[in-house]
Every structure is written in C-alpha cells, then in structure tokens.
Design a protein around this motif. Structure first.
Motif, PDB file in Angstrom:
ATOM      1  N   ILE A 202      33.922  -7.067 -17.098  1.00 55.61           N
ATOM      2  CA  ILE A 202      33.740  -7.758 -18.434  1.00 55.61           C
ATOM      3  C   ILE A 202      34.547  -9.220 -18.337  1.00 55.61           C
ATOM      4  O   ILE A 202      35.605  -9.254 -17.632  1.00 55.61           O
ATOM      5  N   ASN A 203      34.053  -9.887 -19.154  1.00 57.96           N
ATOM      6  CA  ASN A 203      34.873 -11.309 -19.304  1.00 57.96           C
ATOM      7  C   ASN A 203      35.905 -11.202 -20.509  1.00 57.96           C
ATOM      8  O   ASN A 203      35.840 -10.247 -21.166  1.00 57.96           O
ATOM      9  N   CYS A 204      36.336 -12.321 -20.761  1.00 62.30           N
ATOM     10  CA  CYS A 204      37.189 -12.414 -21.909  1.00 62.30           C
ATOM     11  C   CYS A 204      36.608 -12.020 -23.074  1.00 62.30           C
ATOM     12  O   CYS A 204      37.084 -11.462 -23.985  1.00 62.30           O
ATOM     13  N   ASP A 205      35.389 -12.724 -23.419  1.00 59.60           N
ATOM     14  CA  ASP A 205      34.889 -12.642 -24.848  1.00 59.60           C
ATOM     15  C   ASP A 205      34.504 -11.217 -25.138  1.00 59.60           C
ATOM     16  O   ASP A 205      34.527 -10.458 -25.895  1.00 59.60           O
ATOM     17  N   GLN A 206      34.059 -10.324 -23.874  1.00 55.12           N
ATOM     18  CA  GLN A 206      33.653  -9.040 -24.038  1.00 55.12           C
ATOM     19  C   GLN A 206      35.027  -8.315 -23.973  1.00 55.12           C
ATOM     20  O   GLN A 206      34.777  -6.859 -24.726  1.00 55.12           O
ATOM     21  N   PHE A 207      36.165  -8.526 -23.374  1.00 54.07           N
ATOM     22  CA  PHE A 207      37.191  -7.749 -23.736  1.00 54.07           C
ATOM     23  C   PHE A 207      37.736  -7.863 -25.084  1.00 54.07           C
ATOM     24  O   PHE A 207      38.331  -6.894 -25.717  1.00 54.07           O
ATOM     25  N   ARG A 208      37.665  -9.056 -25.631  1.00 53.47           N
ATOM     26  CA  ARG A 208      37.854  -9.175 -27.090  1.00 53.47           C
ATOM     27  C   ARG A 208      37.193  -8.092 -27.800  1.00 53.47           C
ATOM     28  O   ARG A 208      37.528  -7.572 -28.770  1.00 53.47           O
ATOM     29  N   GLY A 209      35.868  -7.871 -27.543  1.00 47.83           N
ATOM     30  CA  GLY A 209      34.868  -7.165 -28.240  1.00 47.83           C
ATOM     31  C   GLY A 209      35.175  -5.653 -28.027  1.00 47.83           C
ATOM     32  O   GLY A 209      35.341  -4.823 -29.146  1.00 47.83           O
ATOM     33  N   LEU A 210      35.750  -5.471 -26.788  1.00 47.81           N
ATOM     34  CA  LEU A 210      36.176  -3.958 -26.364  1.00 47.81           C
ATOM     35  C   LEU A 210      37.312  -3.598 -27.329  1.00 47.81           C
ATOM     36  O   LEU A 210      37.513  -2.683 -27.962  1.00 47.81           O
ATOM     37  N   LEU A 211      38.322  -4.539 -27.531  1.00 49.12           N
ATOM     38  CA  LEU A 211      39.370  -4.145 -28.223  1.00 49.12           C
ATOM     39  C   LEU A 211      39.211  -4.028 -29.844  1.00 49.12           C
ATOM     40  O   LEU A 211      39.689  -3.235 -30.538  1.00 49.12           O
ATOM     41  N   GLN A 212      38.075  -4.635 -30.165  1.00 54.41           N
ATOM     42  CA  GLN A 212      37.612  -4.604 -31.753  1.00 54.41           C
ATOM     43  C   GLN A 212      37.039  -2.992 -31.866  1.00 54.41           C
ATOM     44  O   GLN A 212      37.193  -2.706 -32.993  1.00 54.41           O
ATOM     45  N   GLN A 213      36.602  -2.555 -30.845  1.00 55.39           N
ATOM     46  CA  GLN A 213      36.108  -1.151 -31.002  1.00 55.39           C
ATOM     47  C   GLN A 213      37.234  -0.235 -31.341  1.00 55.39           C
ATOM     48  O   GLN A 213      36.929   0.984 -31.878  1.00 55.39           O
ATOM     49  N   PHE A 214      38.428  -0.495 -30.966  1.00 54.86           N
ATOM     50  CA  PHE A 214      39.530   0.397 -31.015  1.00 54.86           C
ATOM     51  C   PHE A 214      40.374  -0.047 -32.587  1.00 54.86           C
ATOM     52  O   PHE A 214      41.401   0.172 -32.719  1.00 54.86           O
ATOM     53  N   GLY A 215      39.658  -1.038 -33.179  1.00 58.34           N
ATOM     54  CA  GLY A 215      40.145  -1.579 -34.353  1.00 58.34           C
ATOM     55  C   GLY A 215      41.319  -2.706 -34.289  1.00 58.34           C
ATOM     56  O   GLY A 215      42.024  -3.041 -35.032  1.00 58.34           O
ATOM     57  N   ILE A 216      41.529  -3.242 -33.194  1.00 62.74           N
ATOM     58  CA  ILE A 216      42.538  -4.045 -32.605  1.00 62.74           C
ATOM     59  C   ILE A 216      41.776  -5.444 -32.794  1.00 62.74           C
ATOM     60  O   ILE A 216      40.830  -5.876 -31.775  1.00 62.74           O
ATOM     61  N   VAL A 217      42.104  -6.298 -33.687  1.00 66.25           N
ATOM     62  CA  VAL A 217      41.411  -7.606 -33.930  1.00 66.25           C
ATOM     63  C   VAL A 217      42.191  -8.888 -33.424  1.00 66.25           C
ATOM     64  O   VAL A 217      43.480  -9.171 -33.989  1.00 66.25           O
TER      65      VAL A 217
END
Length: 264
Positions: A202-217
């Motif tokens: 995954i790239n940086c944007d996808q990494f950011r979306g991955l963290l959002q799945q854990f509730g970390i914005v």
C-alpha cells in the motif's frame, strides 16, 4: 494660619488600591492557603482514582488565576510596579485560556474561539500539551512571589504534572490494548481491504485509509510522518509484514490512542 489636612482627600485610584490591599489581608491569605491545600488533596485523590473531575479542578485553578491576577494588577497600578503589572496581564490572559479549554465541558464556547485555539495552539488538543502549559503558567504565577500567587501557582503546577502523568498512564494502557486486541489474521484482513490495487503493498494514501479502519484519523502531514517511520519497498510502498511490525512497535500519541479506544 489654618492647617491643611492632605490625608482626608483620596483619589479614585488610591481608593481602588486600598480596596485591593484590604482584600489581600493576612486572614484572606490564610484562607487562600487552606483552600489550596484542600484542593491539592482532592487533586491527589482524583489522580489515584482517574476521576474526570481533574478538569473541574483545572478550571477552578484558571478562575483563581484570573481573580488573583486582577487584584494584583490593581495593586501594581497604585505601587507603580509596571513590570509586575505586565506579568499580571499575561497571567489573566493565560487564566482565561485555561477557563476556555476546561470550560467546554460545562458551557459551549463560540466556534471562533475553538478554531483559533486549534489553529494556533494545536498542542493543547493533547493531554500532555495542556499539562505542560499548566505547569508553565503555574511557575509564572509563582514568580510573582506573594503568598497567594505562590499558592495558586503551586496548585496549577501540580495540576500540570497530574495531567502529564495521567496522560502517559492512559496512553500506555491504550497502547497495550491496541497491540494485543487484533490478531495477525484480523490485521491482514484490514490491510487487504486497504490494498485496493491488489498489489500486496500500500502507498501513503492507502496507509492513511487503513488507520481510519482502526478509528485513528490522521491528516495528510501526520500520515506522511508516520509513513516515513516504516521501512518501505523500493517503490515507496509497504508490505503487510512491514505494517504489522510498525503496528506492534510504534508509539502513538495520546490523541491517536484515544481515537483508537473510541473505535473499539
């Protein structure tokens, strides 16, 4: 020749100074010290219990700062202590800031004030940031050297240290929860959901979306900063193994851990 009694005339400014001195009597000072000791006892118990009333105690400290600094400012005008008067003005402003920060629980503030604090003092969104601020302004108040200033300033210093300690303790607990809550299989499922290109990285944007799945914005800058900490492949992407290692070992700040806790 009749004598002239100059002592019978008082100017409004002198009257204000006399009132301020009457308020700051030894009796009132003793009461202030007793109040400070009582509140410090409550603060210690609050820290042991993890009671949310710590915010109410911080609010009372901010109010006490404003009151004592206003009274001190009136006295400085009479005695012409201009440097200390400037310090009192700073303390009044900082005391109001404490009231704004902690009063949000009891009264809704105008959006402009919230936006201004968040824009120019973003560190105050974090528990450790408020703790550092409260310790700093408490030490400033103590530098005024009167007994009342020492009591209120010492009280705010203890509030600041308590904020920092409680923030660190909470962050540690949430960090352990974050690291142990998800199995490797669950982490892989979330990673696969973020890998919309099916490249197993995954790239940086996808990494950011991955963290959002854990509730970390995270905002873009925060996501890039976190992404830089992870060992990456040659094409500046990360694999599941690299992400999983980072997830188990990275230290999140208090705000991010709190976001994660709310999502569980």
């Amino acid at each position: 020749m009749p004598s002239i009694n100059y002592g019978t005339e008082t100017t409004p400014l002198a009257a204000v100074g006399a009132s301020a001195r009457n308020i700051l009597t030894k009796e009132n000072t003793d009461k202030a010290m007793a109040f400070a000791k009582d509140e410090l006892g409550k603060l210690g118990e609050s820290a042991k219990r993890g009671d949310l009333s710590i915010r109410a105690l911080a609010l009372m400290g901010g109010i006490a700062m404003c009151v004592t600094s206003i009274l001190g400012l009136l006295g400085r005008f009479v005695t012409l202590h201009w440097i200390r008067a400037v310090m009192d003005v700073y303390l009044i402003i900082l005391g109001l800031l404490v009231c704004f920060l902690e009063g949000k629980r009891f009264a809704k503030l105008p959006p402009a004030i919230n936006e201004g604090i968040r824009k120019y003092c973003y560190f105050l969104d974090f528990i450790w940031g408020r703790g550092c601020l409260y310790f700093f302004i408490g030490s400033l108040q103590m530098s005024q050297a009167s007994i009342v200033d020492l009591a209120v300033g010492g009280y705010m210093c203890v509030v600041g240290v308590t904020y920092i300690v409680m923030g660190r303790r909470t962050a540690k607990k949430l960090s352990e929860l974050r690291k142990n809550l998800y199995s490797e299989h669950q982490l892989r499922e979330k990673f696969s959901a973020a890998d919309v290109e099916n490249r197993n990285t995954i790239n940086c944007d996808q990494f950011r979306g991955l963290l959002q799945q854990f509730g970390i914005v995270l905002n873009v800058t925060e996501a890039e900063s976190a992404f830089l900490q992870i060992e990456k492949t040659e094409d500046e992407r990360i694999s599941f193994e690299q992400f999983a290692h980072w997830w188990r070992t990275a230290e999140f700040d208090n705000d991010q851990n709190a976001q994660f806790a709310l999502s569980v």
